[in-house]
Design an enzyme around this catalytic site. Structure first.
Site, PDB file in Angstrom:
ATOM      1  N   ASP A 219       0.835  -1.190   0.000  1.00 12.06           N
ATOM      2  CA  ASP A 219       0.000   0.000   0.000  1.00 12.06           C
ATOM      3  C   ASP A 219       0.879   1.253   0.000  1.00 12.06           C
ATOM      4  O   ASP A 219       1.884   1.331   0.707  1.00 12.06           O
ATOM      5  CB  ASP A 219      -0.881  -0.021   1.252  1.00 12.06           C
ATOM      6  CG  ASP A 219      -1.857   1.139   1.311  1.00 12.06           C
ATOM      7  OD1 ASP A 219      -2.693   1.243   0.408  1.00 12.06           O
ATOM      8  OD2 ASP A 219      -1.769   1.935   2.267  1.00 12.06           O
ATOM      9  N   GLU A 268      14.785 -15.382  -0.264  1.00  7.37           N
ATOM     10  CA  GLU A 268      15.196 -16.450   0.646  1.00  7.37           C
ATOM     11  C   GLU A 268      14.178 -17.586   0.669  1.00  7.37           C
ATOM     12  O   GLU A 268      14.502 -18.702   1.068  1.00  7.37           O
ATOM     13  CB  GLU A 268      15.331 -15.910   2.075  1.00  7.37           C
ATOM     14  CG  GLU A 268      16.431 -14.890   2.299  1.00  7.37           C
ATOM     15  CD  GLU A 268      16.370 -14.324   3.706  1.00  7.37           C
ATOM     16  OE1 GLU A 268      15.609 -14.880   4.539  1.00  7.37           O
ATOM     17  OE2 GLU A 268      17.068 -13.341   3.982  1.00  7.37           O
TER      18      GLU A 268
END
Length: 553
Positions: A219, A268
């Site tokens: 956002d 990751e």
């Protein structure tokens, strides 16, 4: 013969969610949790309600579900004022409900994307409450933008910035200092120059990634970094400049280093997790900066969303989008509606203007016809597409809500945005009967029009002329056609004025945005059309406001 729409692939075709680079051509469905499905009859949608409706979304044919905020919040701005980023607000359920939803979605071949709100917190966030309580000089105040005021006694705001919701972007606390809030006063902006803010959000990312989410919609992704010194803008009515001009509080170059750090975290994790930016920028080229290979994966195409139903304007924004995304290797995104704008069924009823209201049955029919055509055009373009809940039902905005039921904070501030976002947030109808047409047993937090019974999922299912079945067919065809989905180019074909025609391999799309029917070649086997199309002797008569798909295979 005359043809309308039909699917050429079953809805059970394996989802693209299991493929490599799934996000490059994904169809992502936005769920506004409070307005999707209510499991406990309190009039407010919740996570358990969403979970029970996941099979509907699988059968619709989408690849991923984006959830608007469900975090612990005082709800001053419908959850975009977050008090605790690691907790579910009790009105939506619990962390166990979130876990069950994520697991069920994965079992159905759907991915889950959650909203992240890093530009600001709630004024009830523990950091902010302590910052106010501890007073000037508190280290916690450095995590937000607290400043002394101007004027003889500090009675004036520190600068001339205006809130997106209207009025000054500053509020004064009891001890005399002011804090910055680009949105509502209950939404103080974080100071991203402070290392604790970055540390906290990297931890929040890992929390939800460990929960199993497949990505984040960010956002106000363009707003985190403010220009050094917080300089005056020197202009009034600043809301009109949003997305059209350089602003000292939006689209600053410093945001990109934040996202490079975030990308390292995302990489990751296995499973191709993604970031999607809500980034209002002056140009598509500036938007492309957010999706460079070491930053975010997608950015919303607000320039496309705000384009009128006009062939020339649409072709220009399509070309500019594809050209801007090509150098950074990112997919284009296409979107027609979301929780912050007038639904395109209403917007196209009597354009131009995002705030257009439907006044007559003729307007409603025109808006729906154009919306159906615009959907097929959008789904034919290279890249990823976003669907806002209820648009597959052809829902219009609800424009006659009484003042006493409205909840959009912008509506009550008397300036800034028009404050009519409630109209696109009314809970969606599932059945023909019931106090909330199947949304829940206890009514709905915003009232639904009586005519929505005929727009419900139940009413439209199985009707070959319905908008819902058009969406189901379109998504099935899109999945089955090898030339649809990912890509970075279209081959434009000669077409009459007011008509867009392009080829992608063996696929051809023709969209007539004009007021009169046109005759075009019948480019091959008719796959799908948003309205009645007559084919005779190798030619096709395409009605006004109609889009047609063919294959030459």
């Amino acid at each position: 013969m005359s043809q309308q729409h039909y699917a050429t692939a079953p809805a059970s075709t394996p989802a693209k969610a299991q493929r490599s680079d799934w996000w490059r051509d994904a169809v992502i469905y936005q769920v506004y949790p409070r307005s999707f499905a209510d499991s406990n009859g309190d009039g407010m949608g919740d996570l358990e309600g969403i979970r029970t409706r996941l099979p509907y979304l699988r059968d619709l044919g989408v690849d991923a579900v984006w959830l608007s905020p469900f975090y612990a919040s005082p709800q001053a701005d419908a959850g975009y004022d977050v008090a605790d980023y690691r907790a579910v607000d009790p009105m939506f359920g619990s962390l166990l409900d979130a876990d069950a939803l994520i697991r069920d979605a994965r079992g159905l071949g759907l991915r889950i994307i959650v909203d992240l709100v890093p530009n600001h917190s709630s004024d009830q966030h523990e950091w902010f409450k302590r910052a106010v309580a501890e007073g000037p000089g508190s280290p916690l105040r450095d995590r937000y933008h607290f400043r002394p005021g101007k004027g003889a006694n500090g009675e004036l705001p520190p600068n001339d910035w205006e809130s997106i919701f209207g009025g000054p972007a500053w509020t004064r606390v009891a001890d005399g200092e002011w804090y910055l809030h680009l949105f509502a006063p209950e939404q103080p902006d974080f100071n991203w120059d402070h290392p604790a803010v970055g540390d906290e959000f990297r931890s929040i990312l890992r929390f939800w990634l460990d929960m199993g989410v497949d990505g984040f919609r960010i956002d106000v992704a363009h707003g985190l970094v403010k220009a050094e010194g917080l300089p005056d803008l020197g202009s009034h009515d600043q809301v009109k400049l949003l997305g059209n001009d350089v602003m000292p509080f939006f689209d600053q170059d410093g945001v990109h280093e934040i996202y490079r750090q975030w990308r390292l975290i995302l990489d990751e994790y296995s499973g191709e997790r993604i970031f999607v930016a809500e980034a209002w920028t002056p140009t598509i080229e500036r938007t492309a900066n957010y999706v460079r290979p070491d930053e975010l994966h997608q950015a919303f195409n607000f320039q496309y969303l705000s384009t009128a139903w006009d062939a020339e304007e649409l072709r220009e924004v399509i070309d500019r989008t594809l050209e801007a995304m090509r150098p950074v290797g990112a997919p284009a995104t296409w979107v027609l509606s979301n929780h912050d704008v007038t639904r395109h069924t209403t917007r196209f009823a009597n354009p131009p203007g995002l705030g257009t209201q439907i006044r007559t049955a003729g307007d409603r029919d025109l808006g729906l016809r154009r919306a159906r055509a615009a959907t097929l055009l959008m789904l034919a373009l290279p890249g990823s597409a976003y669907i806002y809940q209820g648009e597959e039902l052809g829902l219009p905005d609800v424009v006659d809500l009484a003042d006493e039921v409205r909840q959009d904070p912008a509506y009550f501030r008397g300036a800034g945005q028009d404050g009519f976002r409630d109209g696109c947030r009314v809970p969606i109808p599932w059945t023909r009967e019931g106090s909330s047409y199947g949304f829940g047993a206890g009514g709905s937090w915003l009232p639904q029009p009586s005519e929505w019974a005929d727009l419900s999922v139940e009413a439209q299912t199985g009707d070959p002329d319905s908008t819902l079945e058009l969406y189901r067919s379109a998504l099935a065809v899109r999945r089955a056609q090898p030339d649809l989905g990912a890509g970075d180019a279209v081959e434009w074909l000669r077409a009459p004025e007011g008509v867009l025609a392009f080829r992608r391999g063996e696929f051809v799309c023709v969209a007539n945005t004009g007021a009169e029917a046109v005759t075009t070649p019948a480019y091959g086997r008719l796959l799908l059309a948003s309205g009645e199309v007559a084919e005779t002797d190798g030619e096709a008569k395409v009605p006004a406001d109609t889009t047609v798909w063919w294959t030459t295979a």
